[in-house]
Design a protein around this motif. Structure first.
Motif, PDB file in Angstrom:
ATOM      1  N   GLU A 229      52.240   2.411 -29.396  1.00  0.00           N
ATOM      2  CA  GLU A 229      52.214   1.135 -28.699  1.00  0.00           C
ATOM      3  C   GLU A 229      52.057   1.399 -27.204  1.00  0.00           C
ATOM      4  O   GLU A 229      52.715   2.300 -26.664  1.00  0.00           O
ATOM      5  CB  GLU A 229      53.501   0.340 -28.953  1.00  0.00           C
ATOM      6  CG  GLU A 229      53.698  -0.058 -30.399  1.00  0.00           C
ATOM      7  CD  GLU A 229      54.955  -0.879 -30.600  1.00  0.00           C
ATOM      8  OE1 GLU A 229      55.614  -1.208 -29.578  1.00  0.00           O
ATOM      9  OE2 GLU A 229      55.284  -1.188 -31.756  1.00  0.00           O
ATOM     10  N   PRO A 230      51.220   0.650 -26.521  1.00  0.00           N
ATOM     11  CA  PRO A 230      51.054   0.867 -25.089  1.00  0.00           C
ATOM     12  C   PRO A 230      52.314   0.465 -24.331  1.00  0.00           C
ATOM     13  O   PRO A 230      53.005  -0.478 -24.711  1.00  0.00           O
ATOM     14  CB  PRO A 230      49.878  -0.046 -24.737  1.00  0.00           C
ATOM     15  CG  PRO A 230      49.930  -1.144 -25.756  1.00  0.00           C
ATOM     16  CD  PRO A 230      50.419  -0.486 -27.025  1.00  0.00           C
ATOM     17  N   LEU A 231      52.614   1.199 -23.269  1.00  0.00           N
ATOM     18  CA  LEU A 231      53.823   0.945 -22.493  1.00  0.00           C
ATOM     19  C   LEU A 231      53.456   0.102 -21.277  1.00  0.00           C
ATOM     20  O   LEU A 231      52.751   0.561 -20.381  1.00  0.00           O
ATOM     21  CB  LEU A 231      54.444   2.267 -22.035  1.00  0.00           C
ATOM     22  CG  LEU A 231      54.594   3.359 -23.097  1.00  0.00           C
ATOM     23  CD1 LEU A 231      55.229   4.604 -22.477  1.00  0.00           C
ATOM     24  CD2 LEU A 231      55.414   2.857 -24.277  1.00  0.00           C
ATOM     25  N   PRO A 232      53.918  -1.142 -21.204  1.00  0.00           N
ATOM     26  CA  PRO A 232      53.511  -2.022 -20.103  1.00  0.00           C
ATOM     27  C   PRO A 232      54.092  -1.594 -18.764  1.00  0.00           C
ATOM     28  O   PRO A 232      55.239  -1.148 -18.677  1.00  0.00           O
ATOM     29  CB  PRO A 232      54.064  -3.385 -20.538  1.00  0.00           C
ATOM     30  CG  PRO A 232      55.216  -3.053 -21.434  1.00  0.00           C
ATOM     31  CD  PRO A 232      54.830  -1.798 -22.152  1.00  0.00           C
ATOM     32  N   LEU A 233      53.267  -1.710 -17.736  1.00  0.00           N
ATOM     33  CA  LEU A 233      53.722  -1.509 -16.364  1.00  0.00           C
ATOM     34  C   LEU A 233      53.755  -2.850 -15.648  1.00  0.00           C
ATOM     35  O   LEU A 233      54.785  -3.305 -15.201  1.00  0.00           O
ATOM     36  CB  LEU A 233      52.799  -0.524 -15.632  1.00  0.00           C
ATOM     37  CG  LEU A 233      52.763   0.898 -16.210  1.00  0.00           C
ATOM     38  CD1 LEU A 233      51.696   1.727 -15.516  1.00  0.00           C
ATOM     39  CD2 LEU A 233      54.124   1.564 -16.090  1.00  0.00           C
ATOM     40  N   ILE A 234      52.581  -3.490 -15.543  1.00  0.00           N
ATOM     41  CA  ILE A 234      52.457  -4.839 -14.984  1.00  0.00           C
ATOM     42  C   ILE A 234      51.706  -5.691 -15.995  1.00  0.00           C
ATOM     43  O   ILE A 234      50.670  -5.266 -16.511  1.00  0.00           O
ATOM     44  CB  ILE A 234      51.685  -4.832 -13.650  1.00  0.00           C
ATOM     45  CG1 ILE A 234      52.346  -3.892 -12.645  1.00  0.00           C
ATOM     46  CG2 ILE A 234      51.596  -6.239 -13.077  1.00  0.00           C
ATOM     47  CD1 ILE A 234      51.550  -3.722 -11.362  1.00  0.00           C
ATOM     48  N   GLU A 235      52.213  -6.873 -16.289  1.00  0.00           N
ATOM     49  CA  GLU A 235      51.549  -7.766 -17.229  1.00  0.00           C
ATOM     50  C   GLU A 235      51.323  -9.138 -16.600  1.00  0.00           C
ATOM     51  O   GLU A 235      52.124  -9.596 -15.794  1.00  0.00           O
ATOM     52  CB  GLU A 235      52.391  -7.911 -18.506  1.00  0.00           C
ATOM     53  CG  GLU A 235      52.511  -6.623 -19.307  1.00  0.00           C
ATOM     54  CD  GLU A 235      53.302  -6.837 -20.594  1.00  0.00           C
ATOM     55  OE1 GLU A 235      52.698  -6.816 -21.674  1.00  0.00           O
ATOM     56  OE2 GLU A 235      54.536  -7.019 -20.486  1.00  0.00           O
ATOM     57  N   ASP A 257      49.801  -3.313  -7.025  1.00  0.00           N
ATOM     58  CA  ASP A 257      49.531  -1.908  -7.343  1.00  0.00           C
ATOM     59  C   ASP A 257      48.449  -1.824  -8.419  1.00  0.00           C
ATOM     60  O   ASP A 257      48.605  -2.389  -9.515  1.00  0.00           O
ATOM     61  CB  ASP A 257      50.816  -1.234  -7.834  1.00  0.00           C
ATOM     62  CG  ASP A 257      50.728   0.283  -7.795  1.00  0.00           C
ATOM     63  OD1 ASP A 257      49.646   0.816  -8.034  1.00  0.00           O
ATOM     64  OD2 ASP A 257      51.769   0.917  -7.539  1.00  0.00           O
ATOM     65  N   ARG A 258      47.368  -1.121  -8.127  1.00  0.00           N
ATOM     66  CA  ARG A 258      46.273  -0.973  -9.094  1.00  0.00           C
ATOM     67  C   ARG A 258      46.445   0.254  -9.985  1.00  0.00           C
ATOM     68  O   ARG A 258      45.624   0.512 -10.857  1.00  0.00           O
ATOM     69  CB  ARG A 258      44.933  -0.886  -8.351  1.00  0.00           C
ATOM     70  CG  ARG A 258      44.636  -2.109  -7.477  1.00  0.00           C
ATOM     71  CD  ARG A 258      44.487  -3.352  -8.316  1.00  0.00           C
ATOM     72  NE  ARG A 258      43.307  -3.281  -9.164  1.00  0.00           N
ATOM     73  CZ  ARG A 258      43.073  -4.081 -10.196  1.00  0.00           C
ATOM     74  NH1 ARG A 258      43.978  -4.992 -10.540  1.00  0.00           N
ATOM     75  NH2 ARG A 258      41.970  -3.961 -10.901  1.00  0.00           N
ATOM     76  N   VAL A 259      47.490   1.029  -9.748  1.00  0.00           N
ATOM     77  CA  VAL A 259      47.837   2.181 -10.590  1.00  0.00           C
ATOM     78  C   VAL A 259      46.637   3.122 -10.717  1.00  0.00           C
ATOM     79  O   VAL A 259      46.177   3.423 -11.820  1.00  0.00           O
ATOM     80  CB  VAL A 259      48.317   1.735 -11.985  1.00  0.00           C
ATOM     81  CG1 VAL A 259      49.021   2.886 -12.700  1.00  0.00           C
ATOM     82  CG2 VAL A 259      49.269   0.541 -11.893  1.00  0.00           C
ATOM     83  N   ARG A 260      46.138   3.615  -9.605  1.00  0.00           N
ATOM     84  CA  ARG A 260      45.013   4.550  -9.628  1.00  0.00           C
ATOM     85  C   ARG A 260      45.481   5.992  -9.825  1.00  0.00           C
ATOM     86  O   ARG A 260      44.949   6.713 -10.656  1.00  0.00           O
ATOM     87  CB  ARG A 260      44.235   4.465  -8.304  1.00  0.00           C
ATOM     88  CG  ARG A 260      43.748   3.093  -7.937  1.00  0.00           C
ATOM     89  CD  ARG A 260      42.685   2.617  -8.886  1.00  0.00           C
ATOM     90  NE  ARG A 260      42.101   1.351  -8.453  1.00  0.00           N
ATOM     91  CZ  ARG A 260      41.332   0.602  -9.195  1.00  0.00           C
ATOM     92  NH1 ARG A 260      41.067   0.966 -10.429  1.00  0.00           N
ATOM     93  NH2 ARG A 260      40.839  -0.536  -8.735  1.00  0.00           N
ATOM     94  N   HIS A 261      46.429   6.391  -8.988  1.00  0.00           N
ATOM     95  CA  HIS A 261      46.875   7.788  -8.977  1.00  0.00           C
ATOM     96  C   HIS A 261      48.302   7.837  -8.452  1.00  0.00           C
ATOM     97  O   HIS A 261      48.577   7.352  -7.356  1.00  0.00           O
ATOM     98  CB  HIS A 261      45.954   8.616  -8.078  1.00  0.00           C
ATOM     99  CG  HIS A 261      46.450  10.012  -7.836  1.00  0.00           C
ATOM    100  ND1 HIS A 261      47.413  10.309  -6.884  1.00  0.00           N
ATOM    101  CD2 HIS A 261      46.137  11.189  -8.423  1.00  0.00           C
ATOM    102  CE1 HIS A 261      47.658  11.609  -6.904  1.00  0.00           C
ATOM    103  NE2 HIS A 261      46.897  12.167  -7.812  1.00  0.00           N
TER     104      HIS A 261
END
Length: 284
Positions: A229-235, A257-261
């Motif tokens: 199952e995918p783990l949500p960060l921002i929804e 936050d675009r969660v690039r790196h």
């Protein structure tokens, strides 16, 4: 900090600029679409075509990822290109435990200490969206899919991981061949790496690119894969943004936050692994 980095969080799949929309998420499963690249930029067209979306199996049902593409064009780097000119940048390969990138000092995302790093990890993030039921059973144009995506419940999720067990620096192998005073090509460098580390070194789209000498990271069996199952960060749900319990552990502090790196030191990595083990997500 650079010498203490033990894990990374990298975003690597379809997004607004590369692809143009998020990968599909269903009630009991999710797909991840590798970002597209234009086949004309590859010197080895035959190798590049091995990464056609029509050849990459789906995770959720007996199909190929081309099912989730539009019938006209996609975004690559924010510009539109005909579907006929596009193949998948299938990297990471979480089916075989391989990821290719570059050292940070030459513009990549891999810290130098990963060269000799023990118990280092890479976590991979993806944008996922809930489309209407059976939405992709009918071929649609890009504009329609994009419009549906922008009005959907969606989010950024951690979808997979790999433990970095072996680092193959192709620039180092090139230097070794140069010291031998032998004539060689870029292709020879890749083949020399495959002799030492196995054929999965070649099973990535970078092998088809001109003058490309990246870093190939390999993971041993059992140390890589997609999360069930995918783990949500921002929804984004019903127009509202929400953080999850995983956001703090992975360094998410703002909704923008675009969660690039993201890079994590030893203590932060221990906390991430502790949480994932407690949740039964990983056994590493």
């Amino acid at each position: 900090m650079a010498s203490d980095i033990k894990s990374l969080l990298l975003r690597v799949f379809f997004e607004s600029a590369d692809g143009g929309y998020y990968s599909p998420m269903f009630d009991e499963c999710y797909e991840v679409l590798p970002i597209p690249e234009v086949i004309g930029r590859a010197t080895d067209v035959d190798h590049a075509r091995k990464f056609a979306y029509s050849l990459i199996p789906c995770r959720c049902e007996p199909c190929f990822l081309s099912k989730y593409l539009p019938n006209d064009y996609l975004f690559v780097g924010g510009s539109s290109y005909s579907i006929a000119k596009i193949v998948a940048h299938w990297d990471p390969r979480l089916d075989i435990g391989c990821y290719v990138d570059y050292w940070r000092n030459v513009g990549g995302r891999i810290p130098g200490n990963f060269r000799e790093c023990e118990d280092c990890y890479i976590f991979f993030a993806a944008g996922l969206a809930k489309y209407p039921r059976r939405y992709f059973e009918v071929k649609r144009g890009f504009t329609e899919i994009r419009r549906t995506f922008l009005s959907s419940d969606r989010g950024i999720y951690v979808v997979g991981y790999m433990k970095v067990d072996t680092v193959v620096d192709l620039a180092e192998i090139s230097a070794e061949l140069n010291l031998k005073n032998v004539e060689y090509s870029i292709r020879d460098v890749w083949h020399e790496a495959a002799k030492k580390y196995g054929d999965k070194v070649l099973m990535n789209p970078h092998y088809a690119r001109p003058a490309d000498l990246p870093v190939v990271m390999l993971s041993n069996e059992g140390n890589y894969g997609f999360f069930k199952e995918p783990l949500p960060l921002i929804e984004w749900k019903h127009g509202k943004k929400m953080f999850s319990k995983y956001a703090y552990a992975f360094g998410i502090r703002t909704f923008d936050d675009r969660v690039r790196h993201k890079a994590f030191n030893l203590d932060e990595t221990k906390e991430i692994l502790k949480l994932l083990r407690h949740e039964g997500v990983v056994r590493i």
